[in-house]
Design an enzyme around this catalytic site. Structure first.
Site, PDB file in Angstrom:
ATOM      1  N   GLY A  31      47.472  15.240 -11.229  1.00  0.00           N
ATOM      2  CA  GLY A  31      46.743  16.412 -10.736  1.00  0.00           C
ATOM      3  C   GLY A  31      46.460  17.448 -11.811  1.00  0.00           C
ATOM      4  O   GLY A  31      46.541  17.159 -12.993  1.00  0.00           O
ATOM      5  N   LEU A  33      43.446  18.608 -12.221  1.00  0.00           N
ATOM      6  CA  LEU A  33      42.386  17.752 -12.759  1.00  0.00           C
ATOM      7  C   LEU A  33      41.435  18.521 -13.672  1.00  0.00           C
ATOM      8  O   LEU A  33      41.084  19.669 -13.400  1.00  0.00           O
ATOM      9  CB  LEU A  33      41.608  17.112 -11.609  1.00  0.00           C
ATOM     10  CG  LEU A  33      42.449  16.267 -10.641  1.00  0.00           C
ATOM     11  CD1 LEU A  33      41.566  15.689  -9.539  1.00  0.00           C
ATOM     12  CD2 LEU A  33      43.187  15.144 -11.364  1.00  0.00           C
ATOM     13  N   HIS A  34      41.024  17.843 -14.741  1.00  0.00           N
ATOM     14  CA  HIS A  34      40.051  18.410 -15.682  1.00  0.00           C
ATOM     15  C   HIS A  34      39.007  17.331 -15.985  1.00  0.00           C
ATOM     16  O   HIS A  34      39.063  16.228 -15.415  1.00  0.00           O
ATOM     17  CB  HIS A  34      40.766  18.910 -16.942  1.00  0.00           C
ATOM     18  CG  HIS A  34      41.690  17.904 -17.557  1.00  0.00           C
ATOM     19  ND1 HIS A  34      41.248  16.726 -18.129  1.00  0.00           N
ATOM     20  CD2 HIS A  34      43.049  17.872 -17.663  1.00  0.00           C
ATOM     21  CE1 HIS A  34      42.279  16.038 -18.587  1.00  0.00           C
ATOM     22  NE2 HIS A  34      43.391  16.700 -18.296  1.00  0.00           N
ATOM     23  N   HIS A  37      40.195  13.696 -16.562  1.00  0.00           N
ATOM     24  CA  HIS A  37      40.472  12.915 -15.345  1.00  0.00           C
ATOM     25  C   HIS A  37      39.156  12.493 -14.677  1.00  0.00           C
ATOM     26  O   HIS A  37      39.019  11.361 -14.211  1.00  0.00           O
ATOM     27  CB  HIS A  37      41.262  13.752 -14.332  1.00  0.00           C
ATOM     28  CG  HIS A  37      42.620  14.176 -14.796  1.00  0.00           C
ATOM     29  ND1 HIS A  37      42.954  15.484 -14.995  1.00  0.00           N
ATOM     30  CD2 HIS A  37      43.741  13.455 -15.064  1.00  0.00           C
ATOM     31  CE1 HIS A  37      44.226  15.570 -15.371  1.00  0.00           C
ATOM     32  NE2 HIS A  37      44.729  14.357 -15.425  1.00  0.00           N
ATOM     33  N   LYS A 149      43.950   9.110 -24.265  1.00  0.00           N
ATOM     34  CA  LYS A 149      44.773  10.298 -24.559  1.00  0.00           C
ATOM     35  C   LYS A 149      46.268   9.940 -24.546  1.00  0.00           C
ATOM     36  O   LYS A 149      47.029  10.397 -25.371  1.00  0.00           O
ATOM     37  CB  LYS A 149      44.458  11.364 -23.504  1.00  0.00           C
ATOM     38  CG  LYS A 149      45.409  12.511 -23.417  1.00  0.00           C
ATOM     39  CD  LYS A 149      45.116  13.522 -24.476  1.00  0.00           C
ATOM     40  CE  LYS A 149      45.920  14.783 -24.407  1.00  0.00           C
ATOM     41  NZ  LYS A 149      47.133  14.790 -23.661  1.00  0.00           N
ATOM     42  N   GLN A 153      51.184   5.133 -23.330  1.00  0.00           N
ATOM     43  CA  GLN A 153      51.316   4.843 -21.899  1.00  0.00           C
ATOM     44  C   GLN A 153      50.460   3.633 -21.523  1.00  0.00           C
ATOM     45  O   GLN A 153      50.876   2.758 -20.755  1.00  0.00           O
ATOM     46  CB  GLN A 153      50.883   6.068 -21.092  1.00  0.00           C
ATOM     47  CG  GLN A 153      50.752   5.815 -19.600  1.00  0.00           C
ATOM     48  CD  GLN A 153      50.489   7.096 -18.841  1.00  0.00           C
ATOM     49  OE1 GLN A 153      51.405   7.816 -18.524  1.00  0.00           O
ATOM     50  NE2 GLN A 153      49.232   7.383 -18.553  1.00  0.00           N
ATOM     51  N   SER A 185      43.946  18.617 -21.424  1.00  0.00           N
ATOM     52  CA  SER A 185      45.248  18.273 -20.864  1.00  0.00           C
ATOM     53  C   SER A 185      45.590  19.286 -19.781  1.00  0.00           C
ATOM     54  O   SER A 185      45.257  20.475 -19.910  1.00  0.00           O
ATOM     55  CB  SER A 185      46.314  18.324 -21.967  1.00  0.00           C
ATOM     56  OG  SER A 185      47.593  18.390 -21.393  1.00  0.00           O
TER      57      SER A 185
HETATM   58  P1  AMP Z   1      47.917  12.797 -16.185  1.00  0.00           P
HETATM   59  O1  AMP Z   1      47.427  13.518 -14.986  1.00  0.00           O
HETATM   60  O2  AMP Z   1      48.129  13.682 -17.378  1.00  0.00           O
HETATM   61  O3  AMP Z   1      49.045  11.862 -15.906  1.00  0.00           O
HETATM   62  O4  AMP Z   1      46.707  11.858 -16.639  1.00  0.00           O
HETATM   63  C1  AMP Z   1      46.135  10.947 -15.745  1.00  0.00           C
HETATM   64  C2  AMP Z   1      45.201  10.044 -16.512  1.00  0.00           C
HETATM   65  O5  AMP Z   1      44.175  10.838 -17.127  1.00  0.00           O
HETATM   66  C3  AMP Z   1      45.888   9.278 -17.644  1.00  0.00           C
HETATM   67  O6  AMP Z   1      45.361   7.969 -17.689  1.00  0.00           O
HETATM   68  C4  AMP Z   1      45.502  10.069 -18.865  1.00  0.00           C
HETATM   69  O7  AMP Z   1      45.499   9.310 -20.054  1.00  0.00           O
HETATM   70  C5  AMP Z   1      44.094  10.510 -18.499  1.00  0.00           C
HETATM   71  N1  AMP Z   1      43.709  11.682 -19.280  1.00  0.00           N
HETATM   72  C6  AMP Z   1      44.413  12.831 -19.437  1.00  0.00           C
HETATM   73  N2  AMP Z   1      43.764  13.662 -20.280  1.00  0.00           N
HETATM   74  C7  AMP Z   1      42.634  13.018 -20.677  1.00  0.00           C
HETATM   75  C8  AMP Z   1      41.559  13.353 -21.552  1.00  0.00           C
HETATM   76  N3  AMP Z   1      41.513  14.504 -22.201  1.00  0.00           N
HETATM   77  N4  AMP Z   1      40.553  12.447 -21.697  1.00  0.00           N
HETATM   78  C9  AMP Z   1      40.600  11.257 -21.038  1.00  0.00           C
HETATM   79  N5  AMP Z   1      41.591  10.888 -20.202  1.00  0.00           N
HETATM   80  C10 AMP Z   1      42.596  11.754 -20.030  1.00  0.00           C
END
Ligand code: AMP
Length: 279
Positions: A31, A33-34, A37, A149, A153, A185
């Protein structure tokens, strides 16, 4: 967009969708979200017929309870963004829906979970694989979309799928950045305006590494980047390493077919990670 809070309800709904032969794409998130995501949702929409996004701040992957507590949770806003992105379904479970108390989990990841992030955040990738396995078992996606990113993982999940002989296909989506280069992020909202400027050093070091790659040795590039980051005000470096893009083992020469530079640092109270593919 339909919202589901229980595994049982979501499974039942997915079974109905699957009978019509649709390809299902999953975007797993925590969550806040940006655009990063949302780029995953867009890729999923382009490559599959039906997109499920999950939002779950997974406690088992946090080794710092303060980090878990302060993780942003702007759920109303997230729902609006997902609706605007034409996501088909949102899975929004409570912790008690995903875990029984004192549940045990371990998977052998051939030490991929011990390097870099895994070394600094012990148990982190066991927590990640634990929740991703549960999400995959519930949702049974054909494709799952993850961001470059979180490069380590991605490799960890890929390794888990191989070990489990899973048929889920992983798609890696490029890093989405702010105009000035900062990798997007959910944690960036914790950066003060001043720290936000200081955080640009991470991306600058990675770009410099890429520019230097044809001309300098791996050792020299790492050395220069570490010196630059250590002399950047407000940046507390955890690591800057050039590694095999396949195993994340430290690269000492340019022989590997795939090479990546990865960086992690604290800026103010916020821990940031970033990377760039060198080859
Ligand atoms: P998170 O909510 O941080 O767990 O991220 C969820 C998914 O979004 C993961 O697969 C991350 O690698 C991806 N993600 C996070 N930040 C970015 C970004 N700046 N660009 C592309 N994918 C991202």
């Amino acid at each position: 967009m339909k919202i589901f809070y229980t595994r049982a309800d979501l499974s039942e709904y997915i079974i109905q969708q699957k009978t019509s032969g649709k390809l299902l794409g999953l975007v797993a998130t925590m969550g806040a979200l940006h655009e990063g995501h949302l780029s995953l949702i867009e890729s999923a929409r382009g490559q599959t017929d039906f997109v499920v996004c999950s939002i779950f701040v997974n406690p088992t992957q946090f080794n710092d309870t303060r980090d878990l507590e302060k993780y942003p949770r702007p759920i109303e806003n997230d729902i609006k963004k997902l609706e605007a992105s034409k996501c088909d379904a949102l899975f929004l479970p409570e912790v008690s829906e995903m875990y029984d108390s004192n549940e045990k989990w371990h998977i052998d990841l051939d030490d991929l979970d011990k390097r870099l992030e895994g070394e600094i955040r012990p148990g982190h990738y066991q927590g990640v694989t634990q929740i991703v396995k549960k999400l995959f078992d519930t949702i049974k996606p054909d494709y799952a979309f993850f961001g470059q990113k979180d490069y380590q993982q991605f490799l960890v999940i890929y390794k888990m799928l191989k070990k489990l002989r899973s048929k889920v296909k992983l798609v890696m989506c490029p890093i989405v950045r702010e105009k000035d280069g900062l990798a997007m992020s959910s944690r960036n909202i914790h950066l003060s305006a001043d720290d936000r400027q200081k955080a640009l050093a991470l991306n600058q070091a990675l770009n410099q590494a890429k520019a230097d790659f044809p001309f300098k040795s791996v050792k020299q590039i790492e050395h220069d980047a570490i010196q630059f980051l250590n002399s950047s005000p407000g940046v507390q470096l955890d690591y800057f390493e050039i590694c095999s893009g396949k195993t994340l083992k430290r690269a000492f020469s340019k022989n590997a077919s795939s090479l990546i530079a990865l960086v992690a640092a604290h800026v103010g109270n916020t821990r940031l990670i970033d990377n760039i593919i060198l080859r």
